[in-house]
Structures are given as structure tokens and as C-alpha cells.
Design a protein around this motif. Structure first.
Motif, PDB file in Angstrom:
ATOM      1  N   ALA A 273       5.772  73.987   6.061  1.00  0.00           N
ATOM      2  CA  ALA A 273       4.345  74.047   6.368  1.00  0.00           C
ATOM      3  C   ALA A 273       4.025  75.217   7.299  1.00  0.00           C
ATOM      4  N   ARG A 274       4.889  75.491   8.275  1.00  0.00           N
ATOM      5  CA  ARG A 274       4.657  76.609   9.197  1.00  0.00           C
ATOM      6  C   ARG A 274       4.680  77.940   8.443  1.00  0.00           C
TER       7      ARG A 274
ATOM      8  N   SER B 138       1.538  78.195   6.486  1.00  0.00           N
ATOM      9  CA  SER B 138       0.428  78.447   7.400  1.00  0.00           C
ATOM     10  C   SER B 138       0.345  79.933   7.763  1.00  0.00           C
ATOM     11  N   ASP B 139       1.494  80.578   7.943  1.00  0.00           N
ATOM     12  CA  ASP B 139       1.528  82.012   8.234  1.00  0.00           C
ATOM     13  C   ASP B 139       0.917  82.814   7.081  1.00  0.00           C
TER      14      ASP B 139
ATOM     15  N   VAL C  23      -1.277  81.687   4.853  1.00  0.00           N
ATOM     16  CA  VAL C  23      -2.702  81.377   4.778  1.00  0.00           C
ATOM     17  C   VAL C  23      -3.489  82.160   5.814  1.00  0.00           C
ATOM     18  N   ARG C  24      -2.918  82.373   6.998  1.00  0.00           N
ATOM     19  CA  ARG C  24      -3.609  83.155   8.034  1.00  0.00           C
ATOM     20  C   ARG C  24      -3.847  84.602   7.587  1.00  0.00           C
TER      21      ARG C  24
ATOM     22  N   TRP D 144      -1.907  69.216  10.228  1.00  0.00           N
ATOM     23  CA  TRP D 144      -2.482  70.461  10.738  1.00  0.00           C
ATOM     24  C   TRP D 144      -2.405  71.617   9.747  1.00  0.00           C
ATOM     25  N   LEU D 145      -1.699  71.462   8.648  1.00  0.00           N
ATOM     26  CA  LEU D 145      -1.599  72.545   7.675  1.00  0.00           C
ATOM     27  C   LEU D 145      -2.984  72.952   7.166  1.00  0.00           C
TER      28      LEU D 145
ATOM     29  N   LEU E 297      -4.601  72.538   4.337  1.00  0.00           N
ATOM     30  CA  LEU E 297      -4.834  72.894   2.943  1.00  0.00           C
ATOM     31  C   LEU E 297      -5.080  71.639   2.114  1.00  0.00           C
TER      32      LEU E 297
END
Length: 529
Positions: free
Chosen positions: A322-323, A326-327, A329-330, A371-372, A374
Motif C-alpha cells: 500500500a505504501r 501510495s507513492d 498515486v502521489r 489510509w490508502l 483508493l
């Protein structure tokens, strides 16, 4: 079709013609095999719906209008005060009912029978048919079935007819004398009940008179259209691809739906099989999927240091994925969706359906943190592995990719008992490759469902080169299955097992003992953790 909410069921039915095919309702009491029952019904060309017991009442039945009802198994005990139940009205609907395992016990209690806790029956069990009935048409007087229960029906009222008993003397099947209502303690829906499909055919076609009018030809079009309805024209979809058939099919379906808005990502978590990274990239590119490749081996292994608990390993791996997502997606704000190759066994084993028990968390079901941020697409969520493989071939996936042995998302981390470290990773990676190579050499690899090696912390005193050596124990696991929900260990020829053992102990210096796992699922799972 999985429908745990009333509105969802009605929405599913709205896709059918007004006249529509005959329908069978599977009432889900949280059993591992509830969807497998529905899947078997679909294989017989009958439309089936799954609904959680909590929403099934007389009004629900009136709207659905099923031609037959099947009550699933479940992890709960009838003897618990707050056990899952359904109203006694089901006995007076004039609709044929088949209760399986927990459903069998529930029907027995409804009509005044008694359930007790016994010694338990798990796996292959012999039953004896003691009274003829259309339900067992085509069965021999003695047959092997697949059991998974501890509670059993100890006594039934006089208005019932006992049809079969197990080798332990338990009631294995019964019928309410003046109604088309049956209970069977075993699981006819699983592959290892060899005549289970025949029993379902008998119930549906000879007893319930259901017409086999439903087909699955349009399943790809339906999935693609469903994705298009959900994903807005400007939104991108991130697809985590691992090279396995589930994630590959997911990526191909999403690509059909959104085209260039597909963002495939292949994360190397350092827990892959020998030579797998290069093979995965080559296979995906040949199918027109060019993934973003991220080598995150070091960060995953660092996070896993000192972690011994299986569930914690799965959670950490899911969170680390997920991390990484997330990177990505940012950097690309148009990515709003995460598509995953989640299949139904992942869902049910993670305890993600009401009433089901968590057996083990799958990182793509229970390991992704909130917290992801999506939205999640799971186009294969209601399908089993063999159904996904059929879809794969339809979509042009090569057969050797479509029928590749299942490999868990957390990779070799769940084939290492205890802490994951470089030494054990190297051992399990090489040992698994040896198992696969030997099976392929003897033309056995394509005949089994899964074959791999496991290593833990236990050690054994050995002798190598006339010297004492305290070395690792490697467990070899080879199973046959159809969908992964049940499995039996494969009777590998002794000479093949001998070759595997000799190669592992000679090629991996730290190993002095090789064992072979001979336990079915249930009571065991296929993977060690």
C-alpha cells in the motif's frame, strides 16, 4: 453472484430478462464453501444467487422467487445460544430445500431433532446409503464423501427418513418424509466428494425440476461493462500485477474497460520464486501489459526482520504494498482506483463475509490499510481459480501462464515458518525449484494443483561427509485440488520422492532432513501460514 445486501440482490436480478431463467438461492451461513455451492450450480447451467442469512425472510423469498433453496455450511455451532438461523417458515414454502453441513444440522433442529458434539469427521469419509431416494440416484450403497464437522445430528423426529449414515455411525443424510426438504452432513459441492455433482443434479433437476437455461458466455462482457460503469472517463486504474493468472486476467479485463488509463505495477518484494521476476516481466509484456517495475526487495525484508507471526507477516506485506502504491498515486493524481486479482477463496479465508471465520488474512483482502484512499475494483472476487483460468484462455493468455501453480501474494514469506531471513529464503527458494523441476521431469507438474517446499526453525541432526551436522528440515507439499477450497495430498511415486529428497539434501548444504506433508484440507490449509 454474491449478494450480501437486499438491494444488491435486486440489482443483480435486474440484469436478467423479465421471464428470466430459473433461480437457485444459496443461503450463506458464513461457510467456506457457500460460493462454491453457487459455482457448482452455475456449472450445471442454473442461475444462482448467494445471500447472507441475515437478509433472508419471507418477503425476500417472494421477490427472488427461487425454484430451490440450498442452506450452506458455516463455522458456527448450533449449540451456541446465538447461532445463525433462518425462520421456520422455510419449511412451509413448498420449495425444495437442501441443507449442507451446518444447514443440515439447522434443519434437524427446526423440526425437533437433536444436535450434539462428537469426535468430528474431517476429510475423506465413507457413508452408507441405507434408504433409496431420488437424491442418491446413481450412488452406490457405499461411497466416499468429504466431511468437515464436529457437531452432528444425534436424533430426528418420526416424520423424517434417515437416508445415509457415516462410518462413525452419524446421520449423514435425511429427508422430511412428506416434503422435498433434505439435509446432508457432507459437502457435495467439493471436488473430493466424487459423486457430489450427481447429488446436486438429482436435487436440482429430478427433485426441484429446475431448468438448466443459464449460460456464462457473456461473463467477460458483463465484467468489462461493470468496470466501465464504475470508473469515470478521466479516472485511471492502478493494477497490481504479480504474473499469476488472477492479477494477469484482472489487468487484461481492466485494459479492455479503460484502455490507456490502466496503470500496471509489478512490485518485486524479494519473496519471489527462483527466476520468477524475469519470467513475469516477459509474460506480461507479451500480452501487451508493460508494467512499472519496482524492486522493493530490501524494504520488504527490512520490515519483516524479527517478525515470526504469520498474520503479522501478511499485514506488514500488505501495508508495504500500500505504501508503494501510495507513492505512485502521489505522482499521478488521476489514479483513483486499485484493481486486484482477488478471488473468492481469498475473500472467505480472510473472514470478509458475514458469519465467516478468518482462517488467514490475504494481503489483497484484509491487509490493505484504510489510509490508502483508493477505491477498489475486484472483478474476479466471486470466481474460483478454475473459472479464472477459463477466462484467461478466452482472453488469449498462454496455457502455461493460465495453469501456472498458484503462488501466494506474500510470496515465500508464508512458506517460511518463523522469521524470514536470507538463509531460509535461499533454502526455500532453491528447494521449491527442485520440487518443481523433478515433477516436470516426471510429467507430474501439470497433473497437480500446487507443489512447493517449506522451511522453518526446526532442525535435525544429520551426517554429511562423515561429520555431524545440525541442519534444517524441509517439508515438501504437493496437493491436488480444483479450486483451492479443499485439497488432498498427492500420492507421489516413492522413487520421485526419493529423487526430490536426494537433490534437496545434496544441493542445499544446510538441509539434512526432507519430509512429505500428507494432510488434507481441511483440517490443514494448503499453505503453512
Amino acid at each position: 453472484m454474491c449478494c450480501n445486501g437486499f438491494d444488491a440482490v435486486l440489482n443483480a436480478l435486474s440484469t436478467l430478462d423479465d421471464k428470466g431463467p430459473d433461480k437457485v438461492l444459496v443461503v450463506d451461513f458464513g461457510g467456506q464453501y457457500a460460493h462454491l455451492i453457487a459455482r457448482r450450480v452455475r456449472e450445471l447451467n442454473v442461475y444462482s444467487l448467494v445471500a447472507n442469512y441475515s437478509i433472508v425472510d419471507e418477503g425476500f423469498i417472494d421477490k427472488i422467487k427461487p425454484k430451490a433453496i440450498i442452506l450452506s455450511g458455516g463455522p458456527s455451532s448450533i449449540l451456541c445460544r446465538k447461532h445463525p438461523r433462518i425462520g421456520d417458515w422455510i419449511l412451509d414454502l413448498n420449495i425444495p430445500v437442501l441443507g449442507i453441513c451446518y444447514g443440515h444440522q439447522l434443519l434437524a433442529v427446526m423440526i425437533g431433532g437433536r444436535v450434539e458434539t462428537g469426535r468430528g469427521e474431517y476429510g475423506r469419509t465413507m457413508i452408507k446409503i441405507i434408504n433409496k431416494d431420488p437424491l442418491f440416484e446413481g450412488w452406490s450403497s457405499e461411497e466416499y464423501v468429504w466431511m468437515s464437522h464436529r457437531d452432528y445430528v444425534a436424533e430426528l423426529p418420526s416424520n423424517t427418513k434417515i437416508l445415509a449414515i457415516s462410518e462413525n455411525g452419524y446421520i449423514a443424510a435425511f429427508k422430511i418424509s412428506d416434503k422435498k426438504i433434505y439435509g446432508v452432513q457432507f459437502h457435495p459441492e467439493v471436488y473430493h466428494t466424487r459423486k457430489g455433482m450427481l447429488l446436486l443434479k438429482n436435487f436440482l433437476f429430478n427433485i426441484a425440476r429446475v431448468k438448466p437455461e443459464w449460460r456464462m458466455e457473456n461473463i467477460v462482457d458483463n465484467i468489462v461493462e461493470n468496470i466501465r460503469r464504475k470508473v469515470k472517463p478521466y479516472e485511471k486504474v492502478l493494477v497490481a500485477v504479480s504474473g499469476g493468472v488472477d492479477s494477469t486476467v484482472t489487468a487484461l479485463l481492466v485494459k479492455k474497460a479503460v484502455g490507456k488509463r490502466l496503470v500496471p505495477v509489478f512490485v518485486n518484494h524479494g519473496l519471489m520464486r527462483e527466476g520468477e521476476v524475469e519470467e513475469v516481466l516477459e509474460n506480461l509484456r507479451s500480452l501487451g501489459i508493460n508494467p512499472i517495475y519496482i524492486d522493493a526487495s530490501n524494504r520488504f525484508l527490512e520490515r519483516l526482520k524479527g517478525i515470526r507471526d504469520c498474520e503479522e507477516k501478511r499485514r506488514i506485506i500488505g501495508e508495504e504494498f500500500a505504501r508503494i502504491f501510495s507513492d505512485i498515486v502521489r505522482r499521478d493524481k488521476d489514479i483513483k482506483w486499485l484493481a486486484q486479482g482477488t478471488t473468492y477463496p481469498d475473500v472467505i479465508e480472510s473472514g470478509s463475509t458475514p458469519g465467516s471465520d478468518r482462517i488467514k488474512s490475504h494481503h489483497n483482502v484484509a491487509g490493505l490499510p484504510d489510509w490508502l484512499g483508493l477505491k477498489v475494483l475486484e472483478p474476479l472476487r466471486e470466481l474460483y481459480k478454475d473459472e479464472v483460468r477459463r477466462l484467461a484462455l478466452h482472453l488469449g493468455v498462454p496455457k502455461d501462464v493460465a495453469y501456472r501453480h498458484p503462488f501466494p501474494g506474500p510470496g515465500l514469506a508464508v512458506r517460511i515458518i518463523g522469521e524470514v531471513n536470507e538463509e531460509k529464503l535461499r533454502i526455500v527458494r532453491r528447494a521449491s525449484r527442485i520440487v518443481e523441476d523433478v515433477l516436470k521431469k516426471h510429467n507430474l507438474y501439470d497433473r497437480v494443483w500446487q507443489a512447493f517446499a517449506v522451511v522453518g526453525d526446526d532442525k535435525w541432526v544429520g551426517v554429511k561427509g562423515d561429520k555431524r551436522q545440525h541442519g534444517y528440515i524441509v517439508i515438501v507439499r504437493v496437493v491436488e485440488s480444483v479450486d483451492g477450497m479443499t485439497a488432498d495430498w498427492v500420492r507421489i511415486p516413492y522413487e520421485v520422492l526419493d529423487e526430490i529428497s536426494k537433490r534437496i539434501t545434496s544441493e542445499i548444504s544446510e538441509v539434512v532432513m526432507v519430509t512429505y506433508a500428507i494432510t488434507t484440507k481441511p483440517p490443514s490449509t494448503i499453505e503453512p501460514c
